[in-house]
Design a protein around this motif. Structure first.
Motif, PDB file in Angstrom:
ATOM      1  N   PHE A  99       0.841  -1.197   0.000  1.00 52.64           N
ATOM      2  CA  PHE A  99       0.000   0.000   0.000  1.00 52.64           C
ATOM      3  C   PHE A  99       0.881   1.255   0.000  1.00 52.64           C
ATOM      4  O   PHE A  99       0.608   2.213  -0.729  1.00 52.64           O
ATOM      5  CB  PHE A  99      -0.922   0.018   1.221  1.00 52.64           C
ATOM      6  N   GLY A 100       1.944   1.241   0.798  1.00 50.01           N
ATOM      7  CA  GLY A 100       2.856   2.377   0.838  1.00 50.01           C
ATOM      8  C   GLY A 100       3.466   2.664  -0.518  1.00 50.01           C
ATOM      9  O   GLY A 100       3.530   3.810  -0.953  1.00 50.01           O
ATOM     10  N   VAL A 101       3.921   1.625  -1.207  1.00 47.42           N
ATOM     11  CA  VAL A 101       4.509   1.806  -2.537  1.00 47.42           C
ATOM     12  C   VAL A 101       3.478   2.422  -3.473  1.00 47.42           C
ATOM     13  O   VAL A 101       3.787   3.330  -4.248  1.00 47.42           O
ATOM     14  CB  VAL A 101       5.066   0.478  -3.091  1.00 47.42           C
ATOM     15  N   ALA A 102       2.231   1.980  -3.375  1.00 46.43           N
ATOM     16  CA  ALA A 102       1.169   2.556  -4.209  1.00 46.43           C
ATOM     17  C   ALA A 102       1.002   4.047  -3.945  1.00 46.43           C
ATOM     18  O   ALA A 102       0.644   4.810  -4.844  1.00 46.43           O
ATOM     19  CB  ALA A 102      -0.154   1.831  -3.956  1.00 46.43           C
ATOM     20  N   GLN A 103       1.298   4.473  -2.725  1.00 46.95           N
ATOM     21  CA  GLN A 103       1.190   5.881  -2.339  1.00 46.95           C
ATOM     22  C   GLN A 103       2.494   6.650  -2.592  1.00 46.95           C
ATOM     23  O   GLN A 103       2.596   7.834  -2.277  1.00 46.95           O
ATOM     24  CB  GLN A 103       0.824   6.009  -0.853  1.00 46.95           C
ATOM     25  N   GLY A 104       3.520   5.946  -3.087  1.00 46.60           N
ATOM     26  CA  GLY A 104       4.808   6.581  -3.333  1.00 46.60           C
ATOM     27  C   GLY A 104       5.686   6.619  -2.092  1.00 46.60           C
ATOM     28  O   GLY A 104       6.635   7.391  -2.017  1.00 46.60           O
ATOM     29  N   LEU A 105       5.408   5.740  -1.116  1.00 42.39           N
ATOM     30  CA  LEU A 105       6.149   5.708   0.145  1.00 42.39           C
ATOM     31  C   LEU A 105       6.865   4.380   0.318  1.00 42.39           C
ATOM     32  O   LEU A 105       6.407   3.350  -0.180  1.00 42.39           O
ATOM     33  CB  LEU A 105       5.193   5.895   1.326  1.00 42.39           C
ATOM     34  N   VAL A 106       7.967   4.415   1.053  1.00 44.15           N
ATOM     35  CA  VAL A 106       8.706   3.204   1.382  1.00 44.15           C
ATOM     36  C   VAL A 106       8.495   2.963   2.872  1.00 44.15           C
ATOM     37  O   VAL A 106       9.027   3.694   3.701  1.00 44.15           O
ATOM     38  CB  VAL A 106      10.203   3.360   1.052  1.00 44.15           C
ATOM     39  N   LEU A 107       7.686   1.954   3.207  1.00 39.55           N
ATOM     40  CA  LEU A 107       7.349   1.657   4.598  1.00 39.55           C
ATOM     41  C   LEU A 107       7.751   0.231   4.950  1.00 39.55           C
ATOM     42  O   LEU A 107       7.598  -0.681   4.139  1.00 39.55           O
ATOM     43  CB  LEU A 107       5.836   1.801   4.824  1.00 39.55           C
ATOM     44  N   GLU A 108       8.244   0.052   6.175  1.00 35.76           N
ATOM     45  CA  GLU A 108       8.531  -1.290   6.667  1.00 35.76           C
ATOM     46  C   GLU A 108       7.204  -2.022   6.844  1.00 35.76           C
ATOM     47  O   GLU A 108       6.138  -1.416   6.804  1.00 35.76           O
ATOM     48  CB  GLU A 108       9.301  -1.212   7.995  1.00 35.76           C
ATOM     49  N   THR A 109       7.269  -3.327   7.070  1.00 29.62           N
ATOM     50  CA  THR A 109       6.052  -4.126   7.137  1.00 29.62           C
ATOM     51  C   THR A 109       5.983  -4.966   8.398  1.00 29.62           C
ATOM     52  O   THR A 109       6.984  -5.214   9.067  1.00 29.62           O
ATOM     53  CB  THR A 109       5.963  -5.067   5.922  1.00 29.62           C
ATOM     54  N   ARG A 132      -7.158  -0.007   4.640  1.00 35.45           N
ATOM     55  CA  ARG A 132      -7.201   0.708   3.352  1.00 35.45           C
ATOM     56  C   ARG A 132      -6.855  -0.228   2.199  1.00 35.45           C
ATOM     57  O   ARG A 132      -7.468  -0.180   1.142  1.00 35.45           O
ATOM     58  CB  ARG A 132      -6.216   1.890   3.363  1.00 35.45           C
ATOM     59  N   TRP A 133      -5.851  -1.084   2.403  1.00 35.07           N
ATOM     60  CA  TRP A 133      -5.370  -2.002   1.376  1.00 35.07           C
ATOM     61  C   TRP A 133      -6.484  -2.906   0.870  1.00 35.07           C
ATOM     62  O   TRP A 133      -6.658  -3.088  -0.331  1.00 35.07           O
ATOM     63  CB  TRP A 133      -4.210  -2.813   1.961  1.00 35.07           C
ATOM     64  N   VAL A 134      -7.267  -3.470   1.778  1.00 37.69           N
ATOM     65  CA  VAL A 134      -8.288  -4.432   1.363  1.00 37.69           C
ATOM     66  C   VAL A 134      -9.463  -3.773   0.646  1.00 37.69           C
ATOM     67  O   VAL A 134     -10.238  -4.462  -0.008  1.00 37.69           O
ATOM     68  CB  VAL A 134      -8.789  -5.305   2.546  1.00 37.69           C
ATOM     69  N   GLU A 135      -9.582  -2.458   0.737  1.00 32.97           N
ATOM     70  CA  GLU A 135     -10.662  -1.755   0.036  1.00 32.97           C
ATOM     71  C   GLU A 135     -10.536  -1.865  -1.486  1.00 32.97           C
ATOM     72  O   GLU A 135     -11.531  -1.895  -2.190  1.00 32.97           O
ATOM     73  CB  GLU A 135     -10.680  -0.270   0.427  1.00 32.97           C
ATOM     74  N   ASP A 136      -9.276  -1.897  -1.980  1.00 33.66           N
ATOM     75  CA  ASP A 136      -9.064  -1.931  -3.431  1.00 33.66           C
ATOM     76  C   ASP A 136      -7.686  -2.512  -3.747  1.00 33.66           C
ATOM     77  O   ASP A 136      -6.836  -1.844  -4.328  1.00 33.66           O
ATOM     78  CB  ASP A 136      -9.195  -0.521  -4.013  1.00 33.66           C
TER      79      ASP A 136
END
Length: 155
Positions: A99-109, A132-136
């Motif tokens: 989800f972060g990558v989709a938003q242009g962010l690099v986030l740990e998991t 948010r991820w499971v919404e789409d």
């Protein structure tokens, strides 16, 4: 006369260089594979995401280095499966939050927040992001695919 120590030019230069070094480290590109403390997926066995009811922590005695990160496995068999085709098991987007990558962010998991979609492993940052991820998922995967790996560059 003041009893405060004087800052000499030599110390000022050292402090300045330290500040500049810290700034450049903060702007450094993240590695292609997310590996906190050197371990990919926080040491979880990525094969178990596909073969077990729940992902399992790997054992350091069954480890391999791939793409600059240490990948741990519960058994030699799982390690060998990974070595035969690492891209089949490695999480998408280097293990960073999909989800972060989709938003242009690099986030740990969080290795326990994941989805296998079309045979691919996607990891998520936290429970709030999961919502948010499971919404789409399909839409976010398309967005993340378009941004990966450019999102790793701090432009």
């Amino acid at each position: 006369m003041s009893s405060l120590p004087r800052l000499h030019l030599g110390w000022f230069a050292i402090l300045w260089l330290g500040l500049i070094g810290t700034m450049s480290m903060a702007r450094a590109e993240p590695p292609v594979i997310s590996a906190a403390h050197g371990k990919a997926v926080a040491g979880y066995d990525v094969v178990t995401y596909f073969s077990a009811d729940t992902p399992l922590p790997g054992d350091p005695s069954h480890a391999v280095v791939w793409k600059g990160a240490v990948w741990q496995f519960v058994s030699r068999k799982n390690r060998e499966q990974f070595e035969a085709n690492p891209r089949a098991y490695a999480p998408q987007y280097g293990g960073y939050c999909a989800f972060g990558v989709a938003q242009g962010l690099v986030l740990e998991t969080d290795p326990m927040l994941y989805q296998i979609e079309d045979g691919k492993l996607y990891l998520i940052h936290n429970k709030a992001v999961w919502g948010r991820w499971v919404e789409d998922m399909a839409g976010y995967i398309a967005e993340a695919d378009a941004k990966w790996p450019a999102v790793l560059r701090n432009d």
